[in-house]
Design a protein around this motif. Structure first.
Motif, short mmCIF file in Angstrom:
data_model
loop_
_atom_site.label_atom_id
_atom_site.label_comp_id
_atom_site.label_asym_id
_atom_site.label_seq_id
_atom_site.Cartn_x
_atom_site.Cartn_y
_atom_site.Cartn_z
N VAL A 1 -33.61 55.17 10.97
CA VAL A 1 -34.19 54.67 12.22
C VAL A 1 -33.16 53.79 12.92
CG1 VAL A 1 -36.54 54.77 11.32
CG2 VAL A 1 -35.25 52.63 11.15
N ASN A 2 -33.39 53.59 14.19
CA ASN A 2 -32.48 52.77 15.00
C ASN A 2 -32.53 51.32 14.55
OD1 ASN A 2 -30.78 51.99 17.06
ND2 ASN A 2 -32.35 52.03 18.64
N GLU A 3 -31.35 50.76 14.29
CA GLU A 3 -31.26 49.33 13.99
C GLU A 3 -30.90 48.62 15.27
OE1 GLU A 3 -29.78 46.73 10.34
OE2 GLU A 3 -28.11 47.69 11.36
N ILE A 4 -31.81 47.78 15.75
CA ILE A 4 -31.63 47.09 17.02
C ILE A 4 -31.15 45.67 16.74
CG2 ILE A 4 -32.75 46.34 19.15
CD1 ILE A 4 -34.73 48.61 18.81
N SER A 5 -30.13 45.26 17.47
CA SER A 5 -29.58 43.92 17.28
C SER A 5 -30.47 42.88 17.93
CB SER A 5 -28.18 43.83 17.91
OG SER A 5 -27.28 44.70 17.26
N GLY A 6 -30.34 41.65 17.47
CA GLY A 6 -31.08 40.55 18.07
C GLY A 6 -30.73 40.39 19.54
N ASN A 7 -31.52 39.63 20.25
CA ASN A 7 -31.31 39.45 21.69
C ASN A 7 -29.96 38.80 22.01
OD1 ASN A 7 -33.74 40.54 22.43
ND2 ASN A 7 -34.82 38.58 22.41
N LEU A 8 -29.42 39.18 23.16
CA LEU A 8 -28.18 38.58 23.65
C LEU A 8 -28.50 37.44 24.61
CD1 LEU A 8 -26.03 41.75 24.40
CD2 LEU A 8 -25.65 40.11 22.58
N GLU B 1 -26.96 52.50 11.53
CA GLU B 1 -28.41 52.38 11.71
C GLU B 1 -29.02 51.77 10.44
OE1 GLU B 1 -29.20 52.73 14.65
OE2 GLU B 1 -27.59 53.97 15.44
N THR B 2 -30.28 52.03 10.17
CA THR B 2 -30.90 51.49 8.96
C THR B 2 -31.88 52.51 8.38
OG1 THR B 2 -31.96 49.51 8.02
CG2 THR B 2 -32.81 50.30 10.15
N ILE B 3 -32.29 52.30 7.15
CA ILE B 3 -33.07 53.29 6.39
C ILE B 3 -34.39 52.66 5.95
CG2 ILE B 3 -33.09 54.74 4.31
CD1 ILE B 3 -29.87 54.23 4.42
N VAL B 4 -35.49 53.33 6.24
CA VAL B 4 -36.79 52.86 5.76
C VAL B 4 -36.97 53.35 4.31
CG1 VAL B 4 -39.29 52.96 6.06
CG2 VAL B 4 -37.80 52.88 8.06
N HIS B 5 -37.10 52.42 3.39
CA HIS B 5 -37.22 52.84 1.99
C HIS B 5 -38.49 52.34 1.32
CE1 HIS B 5 -36.08 49.09 -0.31
NE2 HIS B 5 -35.72 48.74 0.92
N PRO C 1 -35.49 47.11 12.39
CA PRO C 1 -35.64 48.57 12.48
C PRO C 1 -36.65 48.97 13.55
CG PRO C 1 -36.93 47.73 10.65
CD PRO C 1 -36.22 46.55 11.25
N GLU C 2 -36.29 49.90 14.40
CA GLU C 2 -37.26 50.44 15.35
C GLU C 2 -38.14 51.44 14.59
OE1 GLU C 2 -37.37 52.34 19.84
OE2 GLU C 2 -35.56 52.55 18.63
N PRO C 3 -39.46 51.29 14.61
CA PRO C 3 -40.33 52.11 13.75
C PRO C 3 -40.61 53.52 14.31
CG PRO C 3 -41.66 50.56 14.98
CD PRO C 3 -40.22 50.26 15.34
#
Length: 253
Positions: free
Chosen positions: A42-49, A178-182, A64-66
């Motif tokens: 899934v998309n790994e979204i960074s913290g706000n700028l 990105e990141t992985i839902v486990h 992680p964007e679900p």
């Protein structure tokens, strides 16, 4: 975009680790998420700028964007397809299940990601509440609550099998970016109690009465009538829901 657009809390639970709790839970059989997020990239979204010094600085952790970024359960299916080559026995269960017939999770104000007005936490219908008034939230899960997870050892085996080169799994996305839902938490019956520092007003009471009318037999709000500082909503609509999830980065395997 921030984590509070999707999640109201990231909370440490014994036996689970830190889980992201969805503001609006997903039906387990959802084609865009639900159970099929397990083993997905899934998309790994960074913290706000925010402005800071020269240029910008990132405030808040990545999240992680679900939703699926590529094929559902990409890594789980990759492990399954290479089971023999990776030395995994045919009768080994790659996805583990743990049942929790009597699970209660309590959240303090410090556990909140959400602030201001938003949808009532972990509720599959639209009812607004002001999170700034929250004193404590608890979720009482029903007997069919379960955790599904892929032990990270299997994901590490997959990474070693491809020599750390994620392009051998897919060229659609860069898994390492990105990141992985486990791990996911599922239930088909639960209740959420929201404790407030001040009394709920007549507008809120009217809103939950309307929600009770529209969702009779499925979802029921109960406002404590003495101080009117505590409301409990019970969800029992015949659906199983994804309530929370946990992710891990490719680099951490």
């Amino acid at each position: 975009m921030s984590s509070s657009d999707y999640y109201w809390s990231r909370h440490l639970i014994q036996g689970f680790g830190k889980m992201w709790f969805l503001i609006i839970p997903q039906e387990a059989n959802s084609s865009g998420g639900g159970v099929s997020l397990l083993g997905s990239v899934v998309n790994e979204i960074s913290g706000n700028l925010f402005p800071g010094g020269i240029g910008f600085k990132i405030v808040g952790r990545d999240f992680p964007e679900p939703n699926h970024l590529t094929k559902p359960q990409l890594l789980l299916k990759a492990i399954e397809s290479q089971r023999q080559a990776m030395g995994i026995a045919d009768d080994e269960q790659i996805v583990a299940e743990v049942k929790y017939p009597d699970l209660t999770v309590i959240f303090e104000r410090s556990d909140l990601l959400k602030s201001g007005v938003g949808n009532f936490p972990s509720l599959p219908v639209s009812v607004s509440v002001d999170y700034s008034r929250m004193e404590k939230i608890s979720i009482q899960f029903g007997a069919n609550t379960r955790k599904l997870f892929i032990p990270t050892g299997y994901l590490s085996k997959l990474k070693n099998f491809v020599g750390g080169d994620d392009s051998k799994i897919t060229t659609d996305v860069s898994i390492d970016k990105e990141t992985i839902v486990h791990q996911i938490l599922l239930t088909d019956r639960y209740s959420i109690t929201f404790g407030s520092v001040s009394s709920f007003d007549s507008n809120f009471e009217a809103a939950i009465n309307l929600a009770n009318t529209f969702n009779a037999g499925r979802i029921a709000f109960d406002l404590e009538q003495t101080a009117k500082k505590q409301v409990t909503v019970s969800v029992d609509d015949g659906n199983e829901y994804l309530i929370a999830l946990k992710d891990i980065d490719w680099d951490d395997l």
